[in-house]
Structure formats: structure tokens, C-alpha cells
Design an enzyme around this catalytic site. Sequence first.
Site, PDB file in Angstrom:
ATOM      1  N   LEU A  25     -95.309  11.824 -49.645  1.00  0.00           N
ATOM      2  CA  LEU A  25     -94.284  10.831 -49.976  1.00  0.00           C
ATOM      3  C   LEU A  25     -93.115  11.544 -50.645  1.00  0.00           C
ATOM      4  O   LEU A  25     -92.898  11.454 -51.853  1.00  0.00           O
ATOM      5  CB  LEU A  25     -94.860   9.756 -50.900  1.00  0.00           C
ATOM      6  N   ALA A  26     -92.373  12.266 -49.848  1.00  0.00           N
ATOM      7  CA  ALA A  26     -91.279  13.091 -50.379  1.00  0.00           C
ATOM      8  C   ALA A  26     -90.202  13.216 -49.309  1.00  0.00           C
ATOM      9  O   ALA A  26     -90.284  14.074 -48.424  1.00  0.00           O
ATOM     10  CB  ALA A  26     -91.797  14.470 -50.793  1.00  0.00           C
ATOM     11  N   GLU A  27     -89.190  12.352 -49.399  1.00  0.00           N
ATOM     12  CA  GLU A  27     -88.148  12.338 -48.370  1.00  0.00           C
ATOM     13  C   GLU A  27     -87.390  13.666 -48.301  1.00  0.00           C
ATOM     14  O   GLU A  27     -86.973  14.098 -47.216  1.00  0.00           O
ATOM     15  CB  GLU A  27     -87.173  11.189 -48.637  1.00  0.00           C
TER      16      GLU A  27
ATOM     17  N   GLU B 101     -93.797   9.462 -43.382  1.00  0.00           N
ATOM     18  CA  GLU B 101     -94.834   8.833 -44.196  1.00  0.00           C
ATOM     19  C   GLU B 101     -95.613   7.807 -43.380  1.00  0.00           C
ATOM     20  O   GLU B 101     -95.044   6.811 -42.910  1.00  0.00           O
ATOM     21  CB  GLU B 101     -94.186   8.181 -45.424  1.00  0.00           C
TER      22      GLU B 101
ATOM     23  N   GLN C 117     -88.855   6.192 -44.308  1.00  0.00           N
ATOM     24  CA  GLN C 117     -89.568   4.919 -44.156  1.00  0.00           C
ATOM     25  C   GLN C 117     -88.683   3.687 -44.347  1.00  0.00           C
ATOM     26  O   GLN C 117     -88.825   2.693 -43.642  1.00  0.00           O
ATOM     27  CB  GLN C 117     -90.743   4.872 -45.122  1.00  0.00           C
ATOM     28  N   PHE C 118     -87.753   3.738 -45.302  1.00  0.00           N
ATOM     29  CA  PHE C 118     -86.757   2.676 -45.488  1.00  0.00           C
ATOM     30  C   PHE C 118     -85.433   3.321 -45.859  1.00  0.00           C
ATOM     31  O   PHE C 118     -85.391   4.362 -46.515  1.00  0.00           O
ATOM     32  CB  PHE C 118     -87.182   1.693 -46.587  1.00  0.00           C
TER      33      PHE C 118
ATOM     34  N   PHE D 282     -84.407   4.928 -49.184  1.00  0.00           N
ATOM     35  CA  PHE D 282     -85.080   6.154 -49.618  1.00  0.00           C
ATOM     36  C   PHE D 282     -84.324   7.414 -49.198  1.00  0.00           C
ATOM     37  O   PHE D 282     -84.747   8.520 -49.540  1.00  0.00           O
ATOM     38  CB  PHE D 282     -86.498   6.217 -49.049  1.00  0.00           C
ATOM     39  N   ILE D 283     -83.211   7.272 -48.458  1.00  0.00           N
ATOM     40  CA  ILE D 283     -82.505   8.466 -47.996  1.00  0.00           C
ATOM     41  C   ILE D 283     -81.828   9.219 -49.135  1.00  0.00           C
ATOM     42  O   ILE D 283     -81.502  10.394 -48.987  1.00  0.00           O
ATOM     43  CB  ILE D 283     -81.459   8.166 -46.905  1.00  0.00           C
TER      44      ILE D 283
ATOM     45  N   HIS E 193     -84.910  -1.628 -49.567  1.00  0.00           N
ATOM     46  CA  HIS E 193     -85.462  -1.614 -48.216  1.00  0.00           C
ATOM     47  C   HIS E 193     -84.460  -2.110 -47.171  1.00  0.00           C
ATOM     48  O   HIS E 193     -84.641  -1.844 -45.983  1.00  0.00           O
ATOM     49  CB  HIS E 193     -86.718  -2.480 -48.133  1.00  0.00           C
TER      50      HIS E 193
END
Length: 325
Positions: free
Chosen positions: A58-60, A29, A82-83, A86-87, A129
Amino acid sequence: MAQMNMLEAIRDAMRVEMKRDPNVLAFGEDVGKVGGVFRVTEGLQEEFGEERVFDTPLAESAIAGMAVGMGTQGFRPIAEIQFVGFIFEALDQMFVQAARMRYRSGGRYNAPIVFRTPFGGGVKAAELHTDSLEGLALQTPGMKVIVPSNPYDAKGLMISAIRDNDPVFFMEHLNLYRKFKAEVPEGEYTIEIGKANVVREGSDVTIIAYGMMVHTAVAAAEELEKSGIKAEVIDLRTLMPLDIETIVASIKKTNRAIVVQEAQKTSGAAAEIIAQINEHAILHLEAPVLRVAGPDTVYPFALIEDAWLPTPARIVAAAKKVIEF
């Protein structure tokens, strides 16, 4: 030698490998034109083009899933989450698909993927985050876990991670990105995955840490020295595989140990390290191995973050406790 902070060292590692191997590419992202939320990939799209450094939705789950597919086709993806919080959207692709690829396929396919993600506190970031989620990865067979503490290690370990034929969870502490600069060789060099580093010699107690906590441990060791206590500090560098040999060698010398982690205390890396110490070196211990860690709560809001994180004072107290046992 060049002076680089950790952010610059990681970027330089990616640049070195992208020049060397056309199958290395980076995506996530905002990693392209913007260069990522922390500017780690800044300039790479301009240098290597949009086909090798590009933005994703925006889709992990899609980011990690695409990395798995590309890995089986001969590419070496560097996929940025990204953070760290979000995993969770990508755990199936990371910890089920990628980690089991070589086993499932009988060695026919590999998943040579680096999953990069920022983590860690002390920067007053928003919820999800700053958590330390390395414990999730440690219970995943097939997944290597790297947590550098300085620019030199970050570059050498990143190059090793990109070249590795198995997936690597590469965790970059937010508070270390721009904290300080150090000498970093230009060009390529590697640091062995699974090899710890003794950053401070000592004889009275071993302090084992990784990531930002290495610096907290060194500050504690400096404070302990004022009381005549010589602490040895080990920077693990990688949590999986774990360099238990270096840990045991130190404990044979000091006979006491503390493990420091930023993550919550229960079921984390420290618990596994202590279990292995008991398996390999219990007869060399003169006191129980203690943990200094975050409390077993959700990561707090920024207002009380400093009271939650491990501090040099807490490590000093733990060291004195094991020495006086």
C-alpha cells in the site's frame, strides 16, 4: 460485437494487449487475486500469472516509482492507483520522473506507462475517492490525459494508451464502470489519442464535456430540444492533447459554447479550453463561453454530494444564457 460495460471494456483492452505483447504487465493494490477494488483486473492474474499481474504494498510512491524503472527497461506497465485522491503520494514519480524521462535522457529512455485511476462523484464514496484531479496532470508537459465516457471508447483508448511511448494518465469515472453496456468489438482496435467525438449534432450552442459529464450534457441537450434549441455535444475523450480543431469547427457553426467539468471551477480543464477557444475562434463567438462546474470548495461529504455536482438543469440554464446574450 460483444456487450460490455466500461469496466469490462477496460479489462478486455488489457487482456488484448497482454496477449499481444509479453512486456505488458499490470500491478497495484489488490489487482491480482482480488481483481482490484472494482474488479477491473479480475481474472487477469489467473490468465497471465503472478509475474505479470501482481499486488503491491500500500504505497503509491512505490507503485509509480517501480513503473518508471520498468518503463526504462522495455516493459509497458499498467500501474493502478486505487483512487484518484491517492495520487498525491506518487506525484513526483508520475509528474516529474515519468513525464520528463524522454526529455531528460535525450530520447534514450521512454516511460511507456499507463497510470490507471478511478475518479468522480455520484456514488457516495469516501473522502479523497471522488475528486477530479485532471487539472494537475494538464499542467505536466509529457503527460497525456484520457477520460473516456463509454465502453467502446474506453477499450480503444486503453489499447492506444498501452502502446504509447509516453506516460498516460487514464481516468475512469466511478459512476460509469457499471452504468450501462454497449457494443464493443472483440479483439484489438484503437482510438486516436487527441481526437474528440461529436456525439450529438446541433446548430445553436456547443456543449463541450468529458467523462460522466458527457451524459449530463446529452441529457441537457435533450431538454433544450424541447424548447427548440439544438445543442451540439462534443465528447473530448482526451484532455491532453486537446482536439481544438473539432471544438473550433463546432463553434464556427453554433457561435456559442459551454464547457462542462465535474471538477472545481477555477484553473481546471474548462479554463484551458476556453483560453484556447479565445485564441482560435473568438471572432466566431456571439457570447462569452461559460463554464458549468463544481463549486470552488473541497469535494463534499456524501450527504450533500448531489447538490455539488453539475446537473442537466445547470447546463440548460447556461445554454439559455449564452443564447439570450
